[in-house]
Design an enzyme around this catalytic site. Structure first.
Site, short mmCIF file in Angstrom:
data_model
loop_
_atom_site.label_atom_id
_atom_site.label_comp_id
_atom_site.label_asym_id
_atom_site.label_seq_id
_atom_site.Cartn_x
_atom_site.Cartn_y
_atom_site.Cartn_z
N SER A 334 0.85 -1.20 0.00
CA SER A 334 0.00 0.00 0.00
C SER A 334 0.88 1.25 0.00
O SER A 334 2.11 1.16 0.08
CB SER A 334 -0.93 -0.01 1.21
OG SER A 334 -0.18 -0.02 2.41
N TYR A 335 0.23 2.41 -0.04
CA TYR A 335 0.96 3.68 -0.15
C TYR A 335 1.97 3.81 1.00
O TYR A 335 1.60 3.68 2.17
CB TYR A 335 -0.03 4.84 -0.12
CG TYR A 335 0.57 6.16 -0.49
CD1 TYR A 335 1.15 6.36 -1.75
CD2 TYR A 335 0.59 7.22 0.40
CE1 TYR A 335 1.71 7.57 -2.10
CE2 TYR A 335 1.15 8.44 0.06
CZ TYR A 335 1.70 8.61 -1.19
OH TYR A 335 2.27 9.81 -1.54
N PRO A 336 3.25 4.05 0.67
CA PRO A 336 4.29 3.98 1.71
C PRO A 336 4.52 5.26 2.50
O PRO A 336 5.42 5.30 3.33
CB PRO A 336 5.54 3.61 0.91
CG PRO A 336 5.32 4.25 -0.42
CD PRO A 336 3.84 4.20 -0.67
#
Length: 760
Positions: A334-336
């Site tokens: 997922s978005y880091p």
């Protein structure tokens, strides 16, 4: 049929999103800039059939800079950068021709859907895209909304389709907070950097840094490293004494811990030893057993990922973020970039876990969790940005590469651990008395591994076995003695510790922390030692001590932390962009003037650590003014210095410099030098004076030279009475001058064989 124009932040993201939304039926073509592709398909949008055009940018479209004349370090007073110097938005990468590409593709479109990354930087890029394309889009029909914002946290079918069904609007306040940060960092950083660099590089030859930079976040980051260095240097070891007692039990000795821990007087320590030695046996005073739990971790956010990657994986923060972004764009995580450590209530924990059930590394643990029931994750903090970092699909090392796999492996194990049981163990503590002195020993026995099955490095190590005993039992004392030890200084900060300090004091954001750490390494302010420890260099130490001496606010984290809070108020719509900008610039402008007036304080520290420029380097080539040898200073930035004229001349960087055929420049009599670089040995001659002081009107400072042998005809050359051929050639071609020549007197017009040096 109306057209919907959609823009993502990276080409790979655009391709993935287009494939998901078109169910694999989109057609693709290259855009005019060659870097971005356009993916087209038809579908439904707002209840009507439309044509979709999905493309991307490559990060920021625009960057902030001063207008041209204010980028000349030699002609602009750095103090003007705080208010007088106008700024402008320029294309971040002119070679990409991104603005024209977006305008060509968006022309005639009816709607735009912005798929930029869902953080403040992404919101800022939204408006960069809109500024470029809105004038070329079709006018809206009545009061119809034509601009939409997609919010998503991972590149999965579910998340992307949900984002398309719940479109919102871009957030101008968040974009303005980024504009404010960019302008503050530009004006403050450039003013201090230009002044420092010119002042100190003009005086010292061995600073070994091409830029003496200052940054509102970078400098406090360096300050943390130097503060730890100062503690190490000022530390004075102190001797202390402990009593070590060993008991004999069956076949192994049992080492006990003294309850007094330590004493700082040897005679007192010896007194306690003598008192204990009067007893030949150790008596058990108590035995306690207590079940304890080592709690599973909370969900993973960016800062914790960076800490672990540095301390456990040995990966630099900036490198870690680059890998995390790649894993995200490829749909593996997922978005880091997130500060949140709490899963949303609707987060599909089971679905995410099921994707890992066939792994050869943790598949059995996952299957057991799914059959027995997952544990409710510990409650973290919901900042309201993005969900915690989690794996989005199964992967193998062959797919991701070495570093990609190591980071993915940790992210996945961390996620599984958050839904696993706590680790449980039994702690046994036995208290002994030997004479008048009390001692203890303790041990741990694992009951259930829990989450440490997938995070074994956090598991409970079995300590040395304890005897089975109860109160009143006695054991033979095998040895009792006094040990002398010394207090130890703290170690240099590790990257992980520095990240923790930056987060605690509000220096930078989860996205910018790696950049600030990388900057102090690149500027030669710190070096990365084994164990990823950050050791300040002489230059870094002197700069920080100088700031403390002149104005501690420049290096302490307090002001930047306050500025970050103001920027967050802009993002929340609670503070005015212009007022925050002006207020902050006024503060730093006053600090800058005081810093300039007080620079002698920092210079006193520089004199102790660095050599004057006149005493640095080796003689290389002759000065065209005094004809004495100038010294070549090899330390960054490499340059030539004439101590007689007290002048310094710039040179091309990142290469080797040597004398060039002992030829002189006909314009200024300076001896030419040859710059060589690269594996292919690329080289070109340079006149030091012309390189620093362009001789032609349209020539920019620092332009390189080329040379070639040629023959040309000059019909008006008069060998006996006219000007030298080199001057004639220079006038004739406007940019050329001749270094060596041979005139054939038997031909008319006169044939001149020359070696031409020219600037490009």
């Amino acid at each position: 049929m109306r057209t919907v124009f959609m823009v993502a932040e990276k080409p790979s993201l655009a391709q993935s999103i287009a494939k998901i939304l078109s169910k694999g039926s989109c057609s693709s073509r290259k855009g005019l800039n060659g870097a971005c592709s356009v993916h087209e398909y038809t579908g439904s949008f707002m209840g009507q059939n439309v044509r979709f055009k999905m493309t991307s940018v490559c990060g920021h479209v625009m960057s902030l800079d001063f207008i041209g004349k204010y980028n000349n370090w030699d002609k602009v007073d750095p103090a003007e950068l705080f208010s007088k110097a106008p700024t402008e938005k320029k294309e971040a990468n002119p070679k990409l021709n991104m603005v024209k590409f977006l305008q060509v593709e968006a022309k005639g479109c009816d709607y735009v859907v912005l798929w930029l990354d869902c953080d403040k930087e992404g919101e800022n890029i939204c408006f960069e895209v809109l500024d470029a394309i809105q004038p070329l889009m079709n006018k809206s029909y009545g009061n119809d909304c034509t601009v939409y914002r997609a919010k998503f946290s991972s590149i999965t079918d579910t998340d992307i389709c949900n984002a398309m069904n719940r479109l919102g609007e871009p957030n101008r306040n968040e974009a303005l907070s980024v504009d404010a940060r960019q302008e503050l960092d530009l004006r403050i950083g450039c003013a201090f950097t230009r002044f420092q660099t010119k002042y100190f590089q003009g005086k010292y030859g061995n600073l070994d840094s091409s830029l003496i930079s200052f940054g509102p976040c970078q400098t406090p980051t360096l300050g943390f490293c130097v503060e730890r260095h100062d503690k190490i240097q000022s530390f004075k070891p102190e001797a202390y004494w402990v009593i070590q007692a060993k008991l004999y039990h069956f076949a192994f000795p049992l080492t006990l811990d003294w309850d007094r821990v330590r004493v700082f007087d040897r005679d007192v320590g010896q007194m306690f030893v003598n008192m204990a030695k009067t007893a030949k046996e150790a008596k058990v005073d108590s035995v306690s057993k207590k079940e304890k739990a080592k709690q599973r971790p909370i969900a993973l956010n960016t800062v914790e990922m960076l800490r672990v990657a540095s301390s456990a994986l040995g990966m630099a923060p900036q490198h870690t973020m680059q890998i995390a972004e790649r894993l995200y764009t490829q749909g593996y995580i997922s978005y880091p970039r997130t500060e949140t450590t709490h899963y949303p209530e609707n987060f599909d924990l089971k679905g995410t876990l099921k994707q890992q059930a066939n792994s050869s590394f943790w598949g059995e643990t996952v299957k057991a969790l799914l059959s027995e029931g997952i544990n409710r994750p510990k409650k973290g903090v919901d900042v309201g940005d993005h969900p915690p970092i989690t794996p989005m699909r199964a992967a193998s090392e062959s797919e991701l590469g070495s570093d990609g796999w190591r980071l993915y492996d940790y992210i996945t194990r961390h996620f599984i651990a958050t839904v696993s049981p706590d680790c449980k163990y039994l702690q046994t503590t036995i208290s002994f008395s030997i004479g008048t002195e009390s001692f203890t020993c303790s041990g741990k026995t694992l009951i259930s591994a829990g989450y440490t099955e997938v995070m074994p490095w956090q598991g409970i190590a079995q300590e040395e076995a304890l005897p089975v005993c109860e109160r009143g039992d006695t054991f033979t004392v095998d040895e009792i003695k006094l040990l002398e030890k010394q207090t130890n200084p703290p170690d240099y900060l590790t990257e992980a510790e520095l990240i923790t300090l930056m987060e605690k004091h509000g220096i930078g954001t989860d996205a910018s922390i790696p950049v600030h750490i990388n900057n102090i390494c690149q500027r030669n302010y710190v070096t990365v030692e084994s164990g990823r420890k950050l050791k300040p260099t002489n230059l870094g130490i002197v700069l920080v001590h100088g700031y403390y001496k002149i104005d501690a606010d420049l290096v302490l984290p307090t002001i930047r932390s306050a500025v970050e809070k103001l920027l967050n108020l802009i993002a929340l719509g609670k503070a005015n962009f212009h007022q925050v900008l002006q207020h902050t610039l006024d503060i730093f402008k006053r600090k800058f003037h005081y810093f300039v007036d007080s620079i002698a304080g920092m210079d006193e520290l520089m004199e102790v650590s660095f050599s004057p420029i006149a005493a640095t380097g080796k003689p290389l080539s002759r000065c065209g003014k005094c004809h004495r040898f100038m010294k070549y200073i090899q330390a960054k930035p490499s340059r030539l210095h004439c101590s007689h004229c007290d002048e310094t001349y710039s040179l091309p960087q990142n290469g080797a410099i040597k004398l060039y055929k002992e030829l002189k420049c006909p314009l200024d009599e300076f001896e030419l030098v040859l710059w060589t670089s690269g594996s292919r040995g690329k080289s070109y001659p340079v006149c030091p004076y012309c390189f620093s002081n362009p001789p032609f009107r349209d020539m920019k400072k620092g332009r390189r030279l080329k040379s070639f042998d040629s023959q040309i005809y000059l019909p008006l050359v008069d060998v006996d009475s006219g000007p030298p051929p080199s001057v004639l050639i220079g006038q004739h071609f406007n940019i050329l001058f001749c270094m060596d020549y041979f005139i054939n007197l038997n031909t008319k017009p006169r044939k001149v064989s020359i070696l031409i040096i020219y600037y490009v």
